[in-house]
Design an enzyme around this catalytic site. Structure first.
Site, short mmCIF file in Angstrom:
data_model
loop_
_atom_site.label_atom_id
_atom_site.label_comp_id
_atom_site.label_asym_id
_atom_site.label_seq_id
_atom_site.Cartn_x
_atom_site.Cartn_y
_atom_site.Cartn_z
N LYS A 84 29.84 43.54 -0.31
CA LYS A 84 28.89 44.57 0.14
C LYS A 84 29.63 45.58 1.00
CE LYS A 84 24.04 44.20 1.49
NZ LYS A 84 23.09 43.47 2.35
O1 G3P Z 1 19.03 44.05 2.56
C1 G3P Z 1 18.94 44.95 3.61
C2 G3P Z 1 18.18 44.35 4.71
O2 G3P Z 1 18.87 43.25 5.20
C3 G3P Z 1 17.82 45.29 5.79
O3 G3P Z 1 16.54 44.97 6.18
O4 G3P Z 1 14.62 44.77 7.64
O5 G3P Z 1 16.93 45.00 8.61
O6 G3P Z 1 15.81 46.93 7.50
P1 G3P Z 1 15.96 45.45 7.56
#
Ligand code: G3P
Length: 218
Positions: A84
């Site tokens: 990633k």
């Molecule tokens: O896959 C991306 C994710 O981990 C981000 O999510 O909720 O931290 O915006 P969030």
């Protein structure tokens, strides 16, 4: 639509894996840090549970050479580990190099369809548009995802779109309706996607009616 879980928690991954619906796992440095173990050991554990299904692990380097070196180390952990990379010019260069060597890249922190287009052109196997974090700043994340799906699909790139930063089941519904390839979903939201009060009511009524005639069931 493929369903990934967005977590580094082994118990959650094992639980959702047991449901028979899991197609992959995405992690990020914040998620791995919550587990308090070193990243390579932890990624190896996750990759083992997943077998041949993809697991994304993120690099920390911010220059292309560093990303390539770190990416190769991550990819060497197991054949199903993809690298990633955070969207930027350096990661485009690293994507080109890694994908040319057969290492799958998941370009993350995508907030604009043109970023996804650039990543796909560089050879990214996955692109991850973040919808919840756009909603957080008063922009419609789902609109950005929809434009991304339209662009990437119409040119037939060998790139799958992962709807990421999902905050509620409606985000998943929107992604599925527009034909997004994958949604990476937190554990609590996966559980919400199964439950429905009318289903629970129906199960209780069938049980009660059965027991009226047959006595207590199993
Ligand atoms: O896959 C991306 C994710 O981990 C981000 O999510 O909720 O931290 O915006 P969030």
């Amino acid at each position: 639509m493929k369903i990934f879980i967005d977590t580094a928690n082994l118990d959650m991954i094992k639980e959702i894996n047991s449901w028979g619906i899991l197609d992959g796992v995405t992690t990020n440095p914040s998620l791995v840090a919550k587990e308090n173990t070193d990243t390579p050991t932890h990624v190896k554990e996750i990759a083992k549970i997943l077998g041949d299904r993809p697991v994304s692990a993120e690099v920390m380097a911010l220059d292309a050479d560093g990303m390539i070196a770190e990416g190769k180390k991550l990819a060497a952990i197991a054949p199903n580990v993809n690298v990633k990379l955070p969207m930027c010019i350096e990661s485009l260069k690293a994507t080109k190099a890694l994908s040319s060597e057969g290492i799958a890249v998941n370009m993350t922190l995508i907030f604009d369809p043109l970023q996804a287009l650039m990543a796909a052109k560089a050879g990214a196997r996955f692109v991850s548009p973040f919808i919840g974090r756009l909603d957080d700043i008063g922009t419609h994340g789902v609109d950005m995802l929809s434009e991304t799906v339209q662009i990437i699909h119409q040119y037939g790139f060998d790139t799958e779109i992962i709807a990421a930063s999902i905050r509620h089941p409606t985000h998943v519904l929107d992604a599925a309706e527009m034909g997004c390839d994958i949604a990476t979903i937190p554990y609590d939201i996966l559980k919400k996607m199964v439950a429905h009060p009318k289903t629970e009511e129906g199960i209780a009524k069938f049980k009660a009616d059965y027991e009226k005639v047959n006595g207590p069931g199993q």
